[in-house]
Enzyme design. Sequence first.
Site, short mmCIF file in Angstrom:
data_model
loop_
_atom_site.label_atom_id
_atom_site.label_comp_id
_atom_site.label_asym_id
_atom_site.label_seq_id
_atom_site.Cartn_x
_atom_site.Cartn_y
_atom_site.Cartn_z
N GLU A 167 -14.52 12.02 -6.39
CA GLU A 167 -14.39 10.65 -6.92
C GLU A 167 -12.94 10.29 -7.23
O GLU A 167 -12.58 9.13 -7.23
CB GLU A 167 -15.23 10.50 -8.20
CG GLU A 167 -16.65 10.07 -7.92
CD GLU A 167 -17.42 9.59 -9.16
OE1 GLU A 167 -16.90 9.67 -10.28
OE2 GLU A 167 -18.57 9.16 -8.99
N HIS A 174 -24.72 33.37 5.12
CA HIS A 174 -25.84 33.47 6.06
C HIS A 174 -26.34 32.10 6.48
O HIS A 174 -27.42 31.97 7.04
CB HIS A 174 -26.96 34.30 5.44
CG HIS A 174 -26.51 35.71 5.16
ND1 HIS A 174 -26.77 36.77 6.00
CD2 HIS A 174 -25.74 36.20 4.15
CE1 HIS A 174 -26.20 37.86 5.49
NE2 HIS A 174 -25.56 37.54 4.38
N LYS A 214 -24.93 0.54 -5.52
CA LYS A 214 -25.62 -0.08 -6.66
C LYS A 214 -25.89 -1.55 -6.36
O LYS A 214 -26.99 -2.05 -6.61
CB LYS A 214 -24.76 0.01 -7.93
CG LYS A 214 -24.60 1.40 -8.48
CD LYS A 214 -23.83 1.32 -9.80
CE LYS A 214 -23.30 2.68 -10.19
NZ LYS A 214 -22.29 2.62 -11.23
O1 PA5 Z 1 -16.62 9.80 -13.30
C1 PA5 Z 1 -17.27 8.80 -13.55
O2 PA5 Z 1 -16.82 7.86 -14.23
C2 PA5 Z 1 -18.71 8.63 -13.07
O3 PA5 Z 1 -19.11 9.65 -12.26
C3 PA5 Z 1 -19.64 8.54 -14.26
O4 PA5 Z 1 -19.54 9.72 -15.01
C4 PA5 Z 1 -21.09 8.34 -13.86
O5 PA5 Z 1 -21.20 7.29 -12.96
C5 PA5 Z 1 -21.96 8.06 -15.08
O6 PA5 Z 1 -21.51 6.92 -15.76
P1 PA5 Z 1 -21.97 6.57 -17.21
O7 PA5 Z 1 -21.56 7.65 -18.12
O8 PA5 Z 1 -21.29 5.27 -17.52
O9 PA5 Z 1 -23.47 6.42 -17.19
#
Ligand code: PA5
Length: 442
Positions: free
Chosen positions: A284, A305, A419
């Site tokens: 990310e 494997h 989303k």
């Molecule tokens: O790194 C990030 O910001 C995301 O992966 C969030 O952790 C994830 O989308 C969860 O978001 P939230 O804590 O707002 O529910």
Amino acid sequence: MSSVKFDYSKIYNFVAKDEVKALYPEAQEALKSLKNGTSKGNDFLGWLDTPNDITPEILADIEKTAADLRARTQVVVVIGIGGSYLGARAVMETLADSFHNFDKADMKVIFAGHNIGEDYYHELLNYLGNKEFGICVISKSGATTEPAIAFRLLKEFLEKKVGREEAAKRIVAITDGSKGALRTLADQENYKTFVIPDNVGGRFSALTPVGLLPIAIAGFDICALMQGASEMRKECLDNTESIAIEYAAARTALYRKGYVVEILANFNPKLHYITEWWKQLYGESEGKENKGIFPAGADFTTDLHSMGQYIQQGLRMLMETIISVEKSNYKVEIPSDVANLDNLNFLTGKRIDEVNKMAELGTQIAHIDGGVPNMKITLPSLSEQYIGQLFFFFEVACGISGNMLGVNPFDQPGVEDYKNNMFALLEKPGYEEATKAIKAKL
Ligand code: PA5
């Protein structure tokens, strides 16, 4: 003091030592921009200070809340997704007994809100039906669909089971200090809450209450975890040639030579979720603007494997970082066998870990011979302290690498696309135009 170590000397066949060293100034500049707050995404640099900001008072409050929840329940469901669950899960899976769950605290911790599997939720409700359970719900935005659905289901189930008043005592929410649906609900229902600081993004939040409360509920030592993080903070922020600089420079040098996939490979099944946490952190943070190393994971020797063939002889765009654990916590020796039909008596008396270490070395040599540059991270053993060091090391190196790549490592704009499509397809109010547009594509 023993600590997490990093070694990139096995990449010199692929990129010269001098070429890696030549990137140190760039890596040091990137670190400087993190430290002085001029990096891209500089409103999300709070994680650099969490080892200091989490005071003994906050740790004591977390411990007390965990103890209260344990006293009231047999099972705690931790609800969260992405950065709001992977850090905690990684620590627990690494340190727990493989067959007795997290019974250090005589407490079972299970996870929800990280998928939208209907059968999963049916089975979860069945499982919880005859248990005294509590909920730790974690969402920074307070609006993420997966955990919100899970919380809606479990909150209703718990309230029906024990009544609204008792349910409120068994629910802890970790969310923003003032905004979001979860904050509003938590204040309204008078839940115990912990705050995710504004300037700490989800995937950098493992060393805040987001990771610490579930880990404490499961009975692990959060003070040792934070001590490890503080030690690594000192190593990485005070040194110009820290292991974070080395790792960021080495993987960037390889990336610029066309090695675009990094496999984080462990030789210990307990580390599976450390890899999952790392994949999210790096994926990310770096995968944007059509750039970035693709983070992949492998559990060895299991995956030798399955994925071993590709790694050895497939398309040559892979680099590999091995996580090696110096010492096992327990000792198991291979017994002798009179018939010796499996011809393994040459291993009699050897520890399982000795065999594993030779598998590790043999794999490293084979993969280098096969054209896969190899780096190695060594943990002295599996403990809270060393995981704290590892987490902070990976976070700093990620911030440095992202800056060297030229992206903002702290946002995730691409995550919104699925989303928006999902809401359009579900005909969420306000999405009418998007619904029309997406239906035209079907
Ligand atoms: O790194 C990030 O910001 C995301 O992966 C969030 O952790 C994830 O989308 C969860 O978001 P939230 O804590 O707002 O529910």
